[in-house]
Design a protein around this motif. Structure first.
Motif, PDB file in Angstrom:
ATOM      1  N   GLY A  98       0.807  -1.229   0.000  1.00  0.00           N
ATOM      2  CA  GLY A  98       0.000   0.000   0.000  1.00  0.00           C
ATOM      3  C   GLY A  98       0.829   1.263   0.000  1.00  0.00           C
ATOM      4  N   GLN A 102      -0.182   3.604  -5.738  1.00  0.00           N
ATOM      5  CA  GLN A 102      -0.794   4.937  -5.788  1.00  0.00           C
ATOM      6  C   GLN A 102      -1.496   5.313  -4.488  1.00  0.00           C
ATOM      7  OE1 GLN A 102      -1.744   2.321  -7.583  1.00  0.00           O
ATOM      8  NE2 GLN A 102      -3.918   2.010  -7.201  1.00  0.00           N
ATOM      9  N   ARG A 103      -1.859   4.335  -3.644  1.00  0.00           N
ATOM     10  CA  ARG A 103      -2.511   4.647  -2.366  1.00  0.00           C
ATOM     11  C   ARG A 103      -1.588   5.415  -1.436  1.00  0.00           C
ATOM     12  NH1 ARG A 103      -4.128  -1.292  -0.786  1.00  0.00           N
ATOM     13  NH2 ARG A 103      -2.213  -1.619  -1.974  1.00  0.00           N
ATOM     14  N   GLU A 105      -0.272   4.610   1.425  1.00  0.00           N
ATOM     15  CA  GLU A 105      -0.799   4.597   2.786  1.00  0.00           C
ATOM     16  C   GLU A 105      -0.433   3.306   3.503  1.00  0.00           C
ATOM     17  OE1 GLU A 105      -5.063   4.846   2.260  1.00  0.00           O
ATOM     18  OE2 GLU A 105      -5.224   2.698   1.871  1.00  0.00           O
ATOM     19  N   CYS A 117      -5.034   4.214   9.879  1.00  0.00           N
ATOM     20  CA  CYS A 117      -4.600   4.491   8.511  1.00  0.00           C
ATOM     21  C   CYS A 117      -3.809   5.790   8.512  1.00  0.00           C
ATOM     22  CB  CYS A 117      -5.817   4.602   7.591  1.00  0.00           C
ATOM     23  SG  CYS A 117      -5.371   4.904   5.868  1.00  0.00           S
ATOM     24  N   ASP A 119      -1.461   8.383   5.617  1.00  0.00           N
ATOM     25  CA  ASP A 119      -0.827   8.653   4.331  1.00  0.00           C
ATOM     26  C   ASP A 119       0.681   8.581   4.505  1.00  0.00           C
ATOM     27  OD1 ASP A 119      -3.223   9.056   3.012  1.00  0.00           O
ATOM     28  OD2 ASP A 119      -3.232  11.213   3.362  1.00  0.00           O
TER      29      ASP A 119
END
Length: 179
Positions: A98, A102-103, A105, A117, A119
């Motif tokens: 992840g 592109q996430r 995170e 969670c 970024d």
């Protein structure tokens, strides 16, 4: 020079795009070919460890440890350096998927803590001895997230002589033994 130019361009692209463009790099080659030294030098160029970059050794990093650092540290550097990424259990590296796509995170979910969670826009620079093993890990999912596969060949005899000479002179040793 070729390897350094690719690393440098990946760092510049990430920086200029506020880390939206993260072209992760994996340096591969047999032991002793300079992969780690390239990343150590890159780290020094960026600044202090913990401020400019974070360094992990995949052989001694657990999923829980990585998640704790990435979810709980107040500040996270934008560059992640991982040594010997192919030498660990696949389960210990799933957290990377992840982060590297592109996430960008990190997620953790369990009964005790619920869901966390964060970024994590980080550029990843990694070393690998066995590129074929790395390509097979997680059915290729991890390898597919690395835009640059950079081969580091073993230094030639002349290059090795220069490296040894530099190191011997640095420690005020005698160069006669190098041959």
């Amino acid at each position: 020079e070729h390897q350094i130019k690719i690393l440098h361009s990946a760092i510049i692209a990430a920086k200029e795009s506020d880390f939206d463009n993260r072209f992760h790099c994996v340096l591969y080659g047999e032991p002793g070919c300079g992969k780690s030294q390239c990343l150590i030098s890159t780290g020094h160029m960026l600044g202090k460890e913990g401020e400019a970059y974070m360094k992990l050794d995949a052989t001694s990093t657990t999923e829980a440890g990585a998640q704790k650092i990435l979810l709980n540290n107040v500040f996270l550097p934008r560059v992640l350096i991982i040594e010997e990424i192919e030498k660990t259990d696949e389960k210990s590296l799933r957290w990377l998927l992840g982060i590297l796509d592109q996430r960008a995170e990190i997620r953790k979910c369990n009964y005790r803590i619920g869901q966390q969670c964060r970024d994590v826009k980080m550029l990843c620079l990694a070393t690998v001895n066995d590129i074929h093993l790395f390509k097979r890990a997680m059915s290729g999912a991890l390898h597919s997230r690395f835009a640059h596969e950079i081969h580091c060949p073993r230094p030639s005899r002349i290059e090795m002589f220069k490296i040894l000479e530099r190191e011997v002179l640095k420690s005020k040793g005698r160069t006669e033994w190098i041959e």
